[in-house]
Design a protein around this motif. Structure first.
Motif, PDB file in Angstrom:
ATOM      1  N   PRO A   1      23.861  -3.166  43.392  1.00  0.00           N
ATOM      2  CA  PRO A   1      25.058  -3.893  43.876  1.00  0.00           C
ATOM      3  C   PRO A   1      24.906  -5.403  43.766  1.00  0.00           C
ATOM      4  O   PRO A   1      25.888  -6.119  43.529  1.00  0.00           O
ATOM      5  CB  PRO A   1      25.162  -3.442  45.345  1.00  0.00           C
ATOM      6  CG  PRO A   1      24.419  -2.147  45.402  1.00  0.00           C
ATOM      7  CD  PRO A   1      23.311  -2.272  44.412  1.00  0.00           C
ATOM      8  N   GLU A   2      23.685  -5.919  43.952  1.00  0.00           N
ATOM      9  CA  GLU A   2      23.467  -7.365  43.910  1.00  0.00           C
ATOM     10  C   GLU A   2      23.615  -7.953  42.514  1.00  0.00           C
ATOM     11  O   GLU A   2      23.629  -9.180  42.355  1.00  0.00           O
ATOM     12  CB  GLU A   2      22.073  -7.706  44.454  1.00  0.00           C
ATOM     13  CG  GLU A   2      21.878  -7.409  45.916  1.00  0.00           C
ATOM     14  CD  GLU A   2      21.500  -5.955  46.161  1.00  0.00           C
ATOM     15  OE1 GLU A   2      21.225  -5.603  47.316  1.00  0.00           O
ATOM     16  OE2 GLU A   2      21.483  -5.174  45.196  1.00  0.00           O
ATOM     17  N   ALA A   3      23.700  -7.070  41.491  1.00  0.00           N
ATOM     18  CA  ALA A   3      23.823  -7.552  40.117  1.00  0.00           C
ATOM     19  C   ALA A   3      25.221  -8.074  39.806  1.00  0.00           C
ATOM     20  O   ALA A   3      25.452  -8.616  38.724  1.00  0.00           O
ATOM     21  CB  ALA A   3      23.462  -6.440  39.129  1.00  0.00           C
ATOM     22  N   ARG A   4      26.157  -7.911  40.757  1.00  0.00           N
ATOM     23  CA  ARG A   4      27.515  -8.447  40.599  1.00  0.00           C
ATOM     24  C   ARG A   4      27.777  -9.483  41.696  1.00  0.00           C
ATOM     25  O   ARG A   4      27.235  -9.375  42.804  1.00  0.00           O
ATOM     26  CB  ARG A   4      28.552  -7.333  40.670  1.00  0.00           C
ATOM     27  CG  ARG A   4      28.508  -6.336  39.521  1.00  0.00           C
ATOM     28  CD  ARG A   4      29.616  -5.318  39.645  1.00  0.00           C
ATOM     29  NE  ARG A   4      29.587  -4.317  38.583  1.00  0.00           N
ATOM     30  CZ  ARG A   4      30.180  -4.461  37.400  1.00  0.00           C
ATOM     31  NH1 ARG A   4      30.881  -5.568  37.141  1.00  0.00           N
ATOM     32  NH2 ARG A   4      30.116  -3.514  36.488  1.00  0.00           N
ATOM     33  N   ASP A   5      28.599 -10.475  41.368  1.00  0.00           N
ATOM     34  CA  ASP A   5      28.934 -11.496  42.360  1.00  0.00           C
ATOM     35  C   ASP A   5      30.068 -11.022  43.262  1.00  0.00           C
ATOM     36  O   ASP A   5      30.488  -9.856  43.211  1.00  0.00           O
ATOM     37  CB  ASP A   5      29.282 -12.812  41.672  1.00  0.00           C
ATOM     38  CG  ASP A   5      30.477 -12.671  40.728  1.00  0.00           C
ATOM     39  OD1 ASP A   5      31.156 -11.629  40.768  1.00  0.00           O
ATOM     40  OD2 ASP A   5      30.731 -13.608  39.946  1.00  0.00           O
ATOM     41  N   ASP A   6      30.583 -11.924  44.094  1.00  0.00           N
ATOM     42  CA  ASP A   6      31.637 -11.561  45.047  1.00  0.00           C
ATOM     43  C   ASP A   6      32.925 -11.118  44.365  1.00  0.00           C
ATOM     44  O   ASP A   6      33.717 -10.367  44.938  1.00  0.00           O
ATOM     45  CB  ASP A   6      31.935 -12.745  45.971  1.00  0.00           C
ATOM     46  CG  ASP A   6      30.722 -13.143  46.795  1.00  0.00           C
ATOM     47  OD1 ASP A   6      29.838 -12.272  46.968  1.00  0.00           O
ATOM     48  OD2 ASP A   6      30.643 -14.307  47.230  1.00  0.00           O
ATOM     49  N   ARG A   7      33.146 -11.604  43.123  1.00  0.00           N
ATOM     50  CA  ARG A   7      34.352 -11.237  42.391  1.00  0.00           C
ATOM     51  C   ARG A   7      34.161 -10.011  41.500  1.00  0.00           C
ATOM     52  O   ARG A   7      35.050  -9.636  40.739  1.00  0.00           O
ATOM     53  CB  ARG A   7      34.815 -12.415  41.529  1.00  0.00           C
ATOM     54  CG  ARG A   7      35.188 -13.652  42.336  1.00  0.00           C
ATOM     55  CD  ARG A   7      35.673 -14.748  41.423  1.00  0.00           C
ATOM     56  NE  ARG A   7      36.055 -15.951  42.172  1.00  0.00           N
ATOM     57  CZ  ARG A   7      36.521 -17.050  41.616  1.00  0.00           C
ATOM     58  NH1 ARG A   7      36.696 -17.102  40.289  1.00  0.00           N
ATOM     59  NH2 ARG A   7      36.830 -18.105  42.348  1.00  0.00           N
ATOM     60  N   GLY A   8      32.966  -9.414  41.577  1.00  0.00           N
ATOM     61  CA  GLY A   8      32.696  -8.226  40.780  1.00  0.00           C
ATOM     62  C   GLY A   8      32.250  -8.510  39.359  1.00  0.00           C
ATOM     63  O   GLY A   8      32.141  -7.586  38.546  1.00  0.00           O
ATOM     64  N   ARG A   9      31.960  -9.754  39.051  1.00  0.00           N
ATOM     65  CA  ARG A   9      31.526 -10.110  37.703  1.00  0.00           C
ATOM     66  C   ARG A   9      30.023  -9.894  37.553  1.00  0.00           C
ATOM     67  O   ARG A   9      29.261 -10.054  38.508  1.00  0.00           O
ATOM     68  CB  ARG A   9      31.888 -11.560  37.395  1.00  0.00           C
ATOM     69  CG  ARG A   9      33.381 -11.814  37.344  1.00  0.00           C
ATOM     70  CD  ARG A   9      33.688 -13.289  37.149  1.00  0.00           C
ATOM     71  NE  ARG A   9      33.160 -14.106  38.241  1.00  0.00           N
ATOM     72  CZ  ARG A   9      33.377 -15.408  38.351  1.00  0.00           C
ATOM     73  NH1 ARG A   9      34.112 -16.044  37.444  1.00  0.00           N
ATOM     74  NH2 ARG A   9      32.871 -16.082  39.373  1.00  0.00           N
ATOM     75  N   GLU A  10      29.608  -9.558  36.344  1.00  0.00           N
ATOM     76  CA  GLU A  10      28.186  -9.313  36.066  1.00  0.00           C
ATOM     77  C   GLU A  10      27.416 -10.630  36.103  1.00  0.00           C
ATOM     78  O   GLU A  10      27.814 -11.609  35.463  1.00  0.00           O
ATOM     79  CB  GLU A  10      28.026  -8.637  34.707  1.00  0.00           C
ATOM     80  CG  GLU A  10      28.706  -7.279  34.623  1.00  0.00           C
ATOM     81  CD  GLU A  10      28.597  -6.668  33.230  1.00  0.00           C
ATOM     82  OE1 GLU A  10      28.057  -7.366  32.335  1.00  0.00           O
ATOM     83  OE2 GLU A  10      29.037  -5.532  33.043  1.00  0.00           O
TER      84      GLU A  10
END
Length: 266
Positions: free
Chosen positions: A231-240
């Motif tokens: 889950p931590e591999a994406r930022d708050d906006r869901g971007r990689e």
């Protein structure tokens, strides 16, 4: 002829005091265009003047080529180019005087070089030349007085502190994720090892290889999708956050693709 001589005399006398006049005459004699004139008058031309000027031109051209950006971000030169430029600046720039006595000696023998003088030879804007000249003067003074500063080197610059949106904590999490991934197993051969540099001690240690039973691209996709995703591999906006290139750089060197010989044993 007498009138022409007076014109030259007046021109020389108008540039300043006797020291500046002597320096101006020497600069004139050092110019390749003036060599025939000086020789024709019976005066002696300074030895190797043309060769010295040619070497200075070559130095200037080389510095200009180094200063050109190689496509890096924001047009910056890389560390290798910066190191070469630093050597050129250190060779041309005069050091800061350590004491008042040396200052009096230097000012009485040769005229002081200004930023404009350096800008005619060295590449870059006035602010860039002024900054690099000041840095070279300080470096040469420290070497001259024998001051030992940590990280002070003759031909290498300090490496820039790079910035990455992938934090150290996230990188460690990815490495642990790879170690526990079901598609990566430890090599069944005891002697199937590789030398890896330890991050804490800096020494090389021998570790057993880990075999990847799938492609790196499949590992990369499973990091973002499926039950094994991080889950931590994406930022708050869901971007990689981690790109494919960065992911490949994070993979430890002892993680290797499975060969045919490994498949037979497994």
């Amino acid at each position: 002829k007498e009138r022409a001589a007076n014109v030259i005399l007046n021109a020389v006398q108008s540039v300043g005091d006797e020291q500046v006049q002597a320096y101006a005459l020497r600069l004139f004699a050092n110019k390749p265009q003036a060599a025939k004139i000086v020789l024709g008058s019976g005066l002696k031309v300074p030895d190797n003047t043309e060769k010295k000027l040619q070497m200075l031109d070559n130095l200037t051209s080389h510095a200009s080529e180094l200063f050109k950006s190689d496509g890096a971000a924001k047009g910056r030169v890389n560390d290798d180019q910066s190191s070469a430029l630093q050597v050129l600046y250190d060779a041309i720039v005069e050091p800061c005087n350590a004491n008042a006595a040396s200052t009096a000696t230097s000012t009485s023998s040769t005229p002081k070089l200004t930023t404009t003088d350096y800008q005619k030879v060295l590449p870059g804007s006035r602010a860039t030349v002024q900054r690099r000249v000041k840095k070279s003067k300080d470096r040469k003074t420290k070497f001259k007085v024998g001051a030992k500063e940590e990280g002070l080197m003759y031909s290498r610059v300090k490496k820039r502190k790079g910035w990455s949106k992938v934090s150290k904590e996230l990188q460690k999490k990815v490495v642990e994720w790879l170690k526990n991934h079901p598609s990566i197993v430890e090599s069944p051969t005891i002697k199937d090892t590789i030398l890896v540099r330890d991050a804490n001690t800096g020494e090389k240690v021998r570790v057993r290889k880990r075999l990847m039973m799938c492609s790196i691209r499949e590992l990369y996709n499973s990091m973002y999708e499926g039950p094994l995703k991080i889950p931590e591999a994406r930022d708050d906006r869901g971007r990689e956050i981690i790109s494919d290139t960065k992911f490949r750089a994070i993979i430890p060197p002892n993680f290797v693709a499975m060969r045919e010989s490994h498949k037979v044993m497994c």
